[in-house]
Design an enzyme around this catalytic site. Sequence first.
Site, PDB file in Angstrom:
ATOM      1  N   HIS A  65     117.120  57.275  78.006  1.00  0.00           N
ATOM      2  CA  HIS A  65     118.015  57.235  76.849  1.00  0.00           C
ATOM      3  C   HIS A  65     117.837  58.449  75.946  1.00  0.00           C
ATOM      4  O   HIS A  65     117.848  58.362  74.721  1.00  0.00           O
ATOM      5  CB  HIS A  65     117.833  55.935  76.053  1.00  0.00           C
ATOM      6  N   GLN A  67     117.815  55.571  68.214  1.00  0.00           N
ATOM      7  CA  GLN A  67     117.469  55.425  69.628  1.00  0.00           C
ATOM      8  C   GLN A  67     117.633  56.732  70.419  1.00  0.00           C
ATOM      9  O   GLN A  67     117.426  56.751  71.627  1.00  0.00           O
ATOM     10  CB  GLN A  67     118.349  54.346  70.297  1.00  0.00           C
ATOM     11  N   ARG A 105     120.678  57.739  79.692  1.00  0.00           N
ATOM     12  CA  ARG A 105     121.252  56.407  79.805  1.00  0.00           C
ATOM     13  C   ARG A 105     122.565  56.426  80.589  1.00  0.00           C
ATOM     14  O   ARG A 105     122.806  55.604  81.455  1.00  0.00           O
ATOM     15  CB  ARG A 105     121.525  55.831  78.407  1.00  0.00           C
ATOM     16  N   ASP A 149     124.491  53.361  69.953  1.00  0.00           N
ATOM     17  CA  ASP A 149     123.273  52.880  69.287  1.00  0.00           C
ATOM     18  C   ASP A 149     122.843  53.772  68.121  1.00  0.00           C
ATOM     19  O   ASP A 149     122.098  53.334  67.239  1.00  0.00           O
ATOM     20  CB  ASP A 149     122.120  52.749  70.292  1.00  0.00           C
ATOM     21  N   SER A 159     116.348  48.242  80.602  1.00  0.00           N
ATOM     22  CA  SER A 159     117.057  49.475  80.246  1.00  0.00           C
ATOM     23  C   SER A 159     116.465  50.703  80.925  1.00  0.00           C
ATOM     24  O   SER A 159     117.191  51.626  81.289  1.00  0.00           O
ATOM     25  CB  SER A 159     117.016  49.686  78.729  1.00  0.00           C
ATOM     26  N   PHE A 179     110.904  56.500  71.594  1.00  0.00           N
ATOM     27  CA  PHE A 179     109.824  55.560  71.253  1.00  0.00           C
ATOM     28  C   PHE A 179     108.497  55.965  71.894  1.00  0.00           C
ATOM     29  O   PHE A 179     107.453  55.875  71.257  1.00  0.00           O
ATOM     30  CB  PHE A 179     110.185  54.133  71.683  1.00  0.00           C
ATOM     31  N   GLU A 205     104.030  50.697  71.805  1.00  0.00           N
ATOM     32  CA  GLU A 205     104.006  51.878  72.677  1.00  0.00           C
ATOM     33  C   GLU A 205     102.702  52.663  72.562  1.00  0.00           C
ATOM     34  O   GLU A 205     102.260  53.282  73.525  1.00  0.00           O
ATOM     35  CB  GLU A 205     105.195  52.794  72.365  1.00  0.00           C
ATOM     36  N   ARG A 253     118.518  57.240  85.026  1.00  0.00           N
ATOM     37  CA  ARG A 253     117.545  56.151  84.868  1.00  0.00           C
ATOM     38  C   ARG A 253     117.668  55.132  86.007  1.00  0.00           C
ATOM     39  O   ARG A 253     116.677  54.536  86.425  1.00  0.00           O
ATOM     40  CB  ARG A 253     117.694  55.464  83.509  1.00  0.00           C
TER      41      ARG A 253
END
Lengths: 308, 272
Positions: free
Chosen positions: A105, A117, A163, A113, A34, A80, A55, A7
């Site tokens: 992620h 997530q 991530r 998390d 992020s 998401f 989103e 990322r």
Amino acid sequence: MGAKATRVAFGEALVRLGSENPDIVVLDADLSKSTMTEYFARKYPGRFFDLGIAEGNMVGTGAGMALAGKIPFICSFACFVIGRFEQIRMSIAYSRANVKIVGTHAGIGIGEDGYSQMALEDIALMRSLPNMAVIQPADAVETERALEYIVTHQGPVFFRLMRQKTDDINPPDYQFRFGKGVILRRGKDVSLMATGGVVANTLKAADILGQKGVAAQVVNVPTIKPVDRELIAEAAFSHGKIITVEDHGITGGLGSAVSEVLSELGRGRIKRVAVEDFAESGDAEGLYRKYGLSEDNIARKALELLQD
Amino acid sequence: MEISDLKAIAKELRVDIIRMLVEAGSGHPGGSLSCIDMLVTLFFHKMRHRPHEPTWPDRDRFVLSKGHCVPALYAVLAKAGYFAREELATLRKLNSRLQGHPDRHRLPCLETSTGSLGQGLSLALGMALAGKTAQKDYRVYCVISDGECQAGQVWEASMAAPKFRLDNLCALLDYNKIQLSGAVKNIMDLEPLLDKWRAFNWHTLEIDGHDFAAIIRALDEAEKTKGRPTLILCQTIKGKGVSFMEGKWEWHGKAPNREEGERAIQEILAQS
């Protein structure tokens, strides 16, 4: 662990590509710190749009911008953004909108998390859409080279990023070839086909197998759709034994893509290393051990397949 | 174009809509007839577009978010010259470019593919945002239904458009008050509807959606309004123009048979 998370490599490369191509615009849903689109936002504030935690609207807005000639990157955590499947299906895929969907992620490797997530169904969903390409780089250099390609690709792409930092597995002069797997190590007994950050674990699994006298081929599969049928066929018609490895659910990901090719060929056997439950919070390494993505388990699966 | 001309076109296209649906044997007459007057006003009076050059970069954009009412849009596009009127008879047939819901891949003069309600305003917002970013002066029009305002995404989009000061975006809400299975107020009431849009920082107007002069005035006011998008709440009648369809939820998604179609056409033609 190596130098950089994919990322971060993405966020840096996007800034460079943004200077070369004024049509690139970036949309985010309150996660730019992020997804690392904040680098782009700082450099090109007039071409960065934060849509807030909405989103579905980000998907549609990106599609509208693409239909008006822009090259939008719509970015969020993979779970998401891909969670807005119906919007992606209609507004992007069916509308043939040239949108680049970036999901960071991905997988259980995000760790603490926890499941909410962790994208574990995203590859399955995106693979099911007729004109959607699915690309997952394994390290920083591959992220950069793949991103350069994605800007030029006509049509929607899902770009799946991680991530956590990942080991460098590709040489600095690496060239990305869309739809092609990359043979990282030759071996005549079994093929280990992996995608994303777990390619590094897979190389270690091949070391373990080597110590036990098994010569494992290791293949990095950055393009999950369209998958490299030729490379799979080569493995199927030589030793005929394939292990797939991915930080994704067991259903619909790389393992399924390879299985589909094998069953059409009527040749070869496969075992899939992937996540088989909802997973949980914890440290990434512990999670990889518990859910079977560690090098030990990958090697164990290969030995099982060879002994079957 | 004069209002009398717009009226004549709308009358002609109401007949086309009925003919198409009779031929297709399925489709959505009620909402097609409630939005046809605003579509006619947009395409034959207000919008800047070139039927011979559908991809002209500076064209005004039109998004039909209520995709099930695409017979109205097909009738308008054919009349404007985007494709031959004879093609209307292929609606919903195998190999037709005229899909049951809009498909821009098959019919490239459409701006978007829609049909899953709640998504069109986001697409229109994206086009408006792209226009602002590129410093183009085209405008984007989006017709949304009342029922689809029950979808959360409509409000996501309505929250976003004022943030980006999209005064090049104008939404027309076809408030015919009936959705598939009954009255909107019974399924999921939207009131106070205008207040909701106002609270989301849109410039709002309320008009009779079948009054051409009012539609023109509202569209002109929307164009003059700077700094924020405009929502025109169009009070309309479901099935407008065919007495046995007017205000009836049964005609939301049912095509007339030949006899019903003939009756409807005679009635439309008899109107002044």
